[in-house]
Design a protein around this motif. Structure first.
Motif: not given
Length: 215
Positions: A115, A117-118, A162-163, A166, A189, A212-215
């Motif tokens: 996974p 990050l953006p 990453e987890e 977010r 989101g 589900a996503d950082q953004e």
């Protein structure tokens, strides 16, 4: 998951074409003593422009490989680097490395994609061993006047970082139900996970929300 093994070699991809071997040596040599380093393609041919380059770094100490994986998502020149360990423990020759690149199999031995990050979110390793931490900078959060991410231990693998990045902790939940919290934060989101929790000696009710996503 981050591969923790005895390999002393990492593979770095998504490197800007103008990057040099000396630059990579400096960037990754900061983490530990380098035994060998290769940057492919080695020949600059103006008639055949390179879209990106691949670097292999062999450290003297296998423990450095775990730390080096935290360089994933670090922006170098104009791209976010991707760092993975080489299971074979060997640096492939240029022909084999470029062949893997053209076949899209740059991650031999791994079946799942890490996974990430953006691209605008940057991780950096700060401090001096053994007290190093991962700092994550998100310019969008900074522009919105939000506080920065808290530092986390440098020993955490890329998936865990990453987890965590977010996951939100919400305080003073009060009498809100799971569904009410889901409905509210679901407007921002997809919510992957929600758990209510309390701390001993603390009357405040908290919620941990993993998006589900950082953004």
């Amino acid at each position: 998951k981050m591969v923790s093994s005895s390999t002393r070699v990492i593979q770095v991809t998504n490197i800007a074409p103008q990057a040099t071997k000396d630059q990579m040596q400096t960037l990754f040599g900061y983490l530990g003593k380098i035994d060998d380093i290769r940057l492919y393609p080695t020949i600059r041919d103006v008639s055949c422009p390179v879209q990106s380059r691949i670097c292999y770094v062999k450290y003297y100490d296998a423990a450095t490989v775990n730390v080096a994986q935290h360089m994933t998502n670090t922006v170098f020149i104009d791209r976010a680097l991707i760092v993975i360990p080489m299971q074979s423990g060997e640096i492939p020759d240029e022909h084999k490395a470029l062949e893997m690149s053209s076949n899209g199999t740059l991650v031999p031995g791994l079946n799942s994609v890490e996974p990430r990050l953006p691209a605008h979110v940057v991780n950096s390793l700060e401090g001096v061993p053994p007290n190093q931490v991962i700092q994550t900078y998100d310019p969008k959060m900074a522009a919105a006047g939000l506080p920065p991410y808290p530092p986390i231990p440098a020993l955490y693998d890329a998936r865990k970082i990453e987890e965590i990045r977010r996951t939100l902790m919400i305080g003073n939940i009060g009498e809100l139900t799971h569904q009410q919290v889901l409905d509210h934060f679901g407007q921002a989101g997809e919510v992957a996970y929600l758990r209510f929790c309390e701390r001993e000696g603390d009357s405040i009710k908290y919620a941990l929300i993993e998006m589900a996503d950082q953004e």
